[in-house]
Design a protein around this motif. Structure first.
Motif, PDB file in Angstrom:
ATOM      1  N   GLY A 165      24.688  35.754  54.857  1.00 47.78           N
ATOM      2  CA  GLY A 165      23.742  34.997  54.041  1.00 47.78           C
ATOM      3  C   GLY A 165      22.739  35.857  53.308  1.00 47.78           C
ATOM      4  N   GLN A 166      22.578  37.112  53.716  1.00 46.46           N
ATOM      5  CA  GLN A 166      21.641  38.015  53.045  1.00 46.46           C
ATOM      6  C   GLN A 166      22.326  38.666  51.852  1.00 46.46           C
ATOM      7  N   VAL A 167      21.642  38.704  50.722  1.00 45.40           N
ATOM      8  CA  VAL A 167      22.214  39.267  49.502  1.00 45.40           C
ATOM      9  C   VAL A 167      21.880  40.755  49.409  1.00 45.40           C
ATOM     10  N   SER A 169      22.332  44.202  46.901  1.00 47.21           N
ATOM     11  CA  SER A 169      22.715  44.747  45.601  1.00 47.21           C
ATOM     12  C   SER A 169      23.748  45.848  45.810  1.00 47.21           C
ATOM     13  N   VAL A 209      30.874  36.578  48.533  1.00 49.77           N
ATOM     14  CA  VAL A 209      30.428  35.777  47.392  1.00 49.77           C
ATOM     15  C   VAL A 209      29.565  36.631  46.473  1.00 49.77           C
ATOM     16  N   THR A 210      29.783  36.481  45.172  1.00 48.40           N
ATOM     17  CA  THR A 210      28.946  37.165  44.188  1.00 48.40           C
ATOM     18  C   THR A 210      27.721  36.320  43.863  1.00 48.40           C
ATOM     19  N   VAL A 211      26.558  36.923  43.974  1.00 43.56           N
ATOM     20  CA  VAL A 211      25.322  36.270  43.547  1.00 43.56           C
ATOM     21  C   VAL A 211      24.968  36.917  42.209  1.00 43.56           C
ATOM     22  N   TRP A 212      25.244  36.227  41.152  1.00 41.74           N
ATOM     23  CA  TRP A 212      25.196  36.817  39.815  1.00 41.74           C
ATOM     24  C   TRP A 212      23.831  37.421  39.492  1.00 41.74           C
ATOM     25  N   ILE A 214      22.484  39.816  41.014  1.00 40.57           N
ATOM     26  CA  ILE A 214      21.824  40.406  42.186  1.00 40.57           C
ATOM     27  C   ILE A 214      22.791  41.261  42.982  1.00 40.57           C
ATOM     28  N   TYR A 216      25.970  40.853  46.331  1.00 43.22           N
ATOM     29  CA  TYR A 216      27.000  40.177  47.114  1.00 43.22           C
ATOM     30  C   TYR A 216      26.441  39.749  48.461  1.00 43.22           C
ATOM     31  N   LYS A 217      27.095  38.729  49.031  1.00 46.78           N
ATOM     32  CA  LYS A 217      26.727  38.287  50.381  1.00 46.78           C
ATOM     33  C   LYS A 217      27.961  37.753  51.090  1.00 46.78           C
ATOM     34  N   GLU A 219      29.339  34.691  53.075  1.00 46.80           N
ATOM     35  CA  GLU A 219      28.984  33.270  53.184  1.00 46.80           C
ATOM     36  C   GLU A 219      29.689  32.637  54.365  1.00 46.80           C
TER      37      GLU A 219
END
Length: 219
Positions: A165-167, A169, A209-212, A214, A216-217, A219
């Motif tokens: 859950g933590q993003v 970079s 998952v890509t967090v656009w 920022i 990746y995390k 999930e």
């Protein structure tokens, strides 16, 4: 920075522990209800503080339940002083005990002593649904089938799985995996993630998952 988990049904005790240990540079997570404990996250902690007398699930029973999943030291917080009670705690898998009421300096000293001595061979398994990591063999399995991950792919996957859950970079992942002395290009992380995804997808899993904008995390 060490990650410490404190489990106690008394909220004021948890707040006291967190305030004290946070000032010393530790990251402290609190659990007031032992029945709500996230068992999958246990392998990410460096030390666990566990109250003995709790409603619903007492500390001794909880220790027996989680000991096979935890390499970190487990320190009991107990108001009991009878020798048989203390021995029972150690036999349950605990490493030490701190008798209530205790001083914050004593708590800090006991924690630091165990963190310094902690040299256990890591043999636990980190589970994420159908996916599990064997931390001793450095392998990843999906429903018992091993993934053919490279050393770097394994390290990236484990980093994200431990901090679900933590993003992160690309730069943060690169620093964590390859160290500040790494001489490569952090942009290579994107290629590693692409390869990891392809290998997981063959087994019907898509955990990264890509967090656009920022990173990746998991999930």
């Amino acid at each position: 920075m060490n990650r410490i988990l404190a489990i106690d049904d008394q909220l004021d005790m948890l707040v006291l522990i967190k305030n004290s240990l946070t000032r010393e540079g530790h990251q402290v997570d609190l659990v007031q209800d032992p029945l709500s404990l996230d068992l999958e996250a246990l392998a990410t902690y460096d030390l666990i503080l566990l109250d003995v007398m709790m409603p619903g699930l007492d500390g001794l029973s909880l220790c027996k339940k989680i000991r096979s999943q935890v390499d970190a030291p487990i320190l009991f917080l107990t108001a009991k002083t009878q020798e048989e009670d203390l021995v029972e705690g150690l036999l349950a898998g605990g490493d030490d005990y701190i008798t209530k009421p205790f001083g914050l300096r004593e708590l800090s000293a006991r924690i630091q002593a165990h963190l310094r001595r902690e040299k256990r061979d890591k043999h636990t398994h980190l589970h994420r649904g159908r996916i599990h990591f064997d931390l001793s063999s450095r392998e990843v399995f999906v429903e018992g089938e091993a993934l053919d991950l490279t050393k770097s792919e394994y390290a990236i996957s484990l980093l994200l799985a431990k901090r679900r859950g933590q993003v992160f970079s690309r730069d943060q992942i690169y620093d964590q995996v390859f160290g500040l002395e790494g001489t490569g290009d952090p942009s290579a992380i994107s290629e590693h993630v692409k390869n990891i995804r392809a290998k997981f997808q063959k087994h019907g899993e898509r955990p990264l998952v890509t967090v656009w904008g920022i990173g990746y995390k998991w999930e």
